[in-house]
Motif scaffolding. Sequence first.
Motif: not given
Length: 195
Positions: A1-8, A24, A27, A29, A191
């Motif tokens: 699993r992906l972790a530690g992201y703020d946006a995609v 997603f 978050v 995106h 962004i």
Amino acid sequence: RLAGYDAVIATGSNNTSRYFHYYFKDVPHIIRKSRTSVAVLTGNETPEELTALGHDVFDYFGLGCRNISRIFLPEGYNLDKLFNGIFSFGHVVNHNKYANNYDYNKAVWLLNMEDLLDNGFILLKKDERIASPTASLFYTYYTNIQQAYDAIAEHEQEIQCVVSSTHIPFGQAQTPQLWDYADGVDTIRFITSLA
């Protein structure tokens, strides 16, 4: 699993985008789907404009949403004009992957007894779909140019850009400006809004 992201920001096929949207959803995106581009001809294009259209069709073939995959033509349009305009792009058939697509699509459509126009390096097929396979170009006729623009509006979510005398100029589909954001979504604003 992906972790530690703020946006995609992600891109993929229409099917892939469904999974991205689900995965997603919590978050911020931007998720891009498949798109393609179209051209509208009036019959008044110069030979230079038709040659420029060749860049929109053949440059970066199979790689992007800015490649022309369907053209709208006025009823009675002489397709020899188009073939003459794009003749200088015939070398594209020397590219192995392009040639494989050309041979494959030609074989399948001939086996299915589809009507094709073939100039030795691209297949033209009368078809209502927006996206054509690599090494082919779908075309349809209109009796009134508004019919073309109505069809384009109907498929707005599948189309990246429209090339015509009144939209993106011929030969410019593959050279977007910095502010020509994909799908009309301002990526920089997205962004900077995360801060």
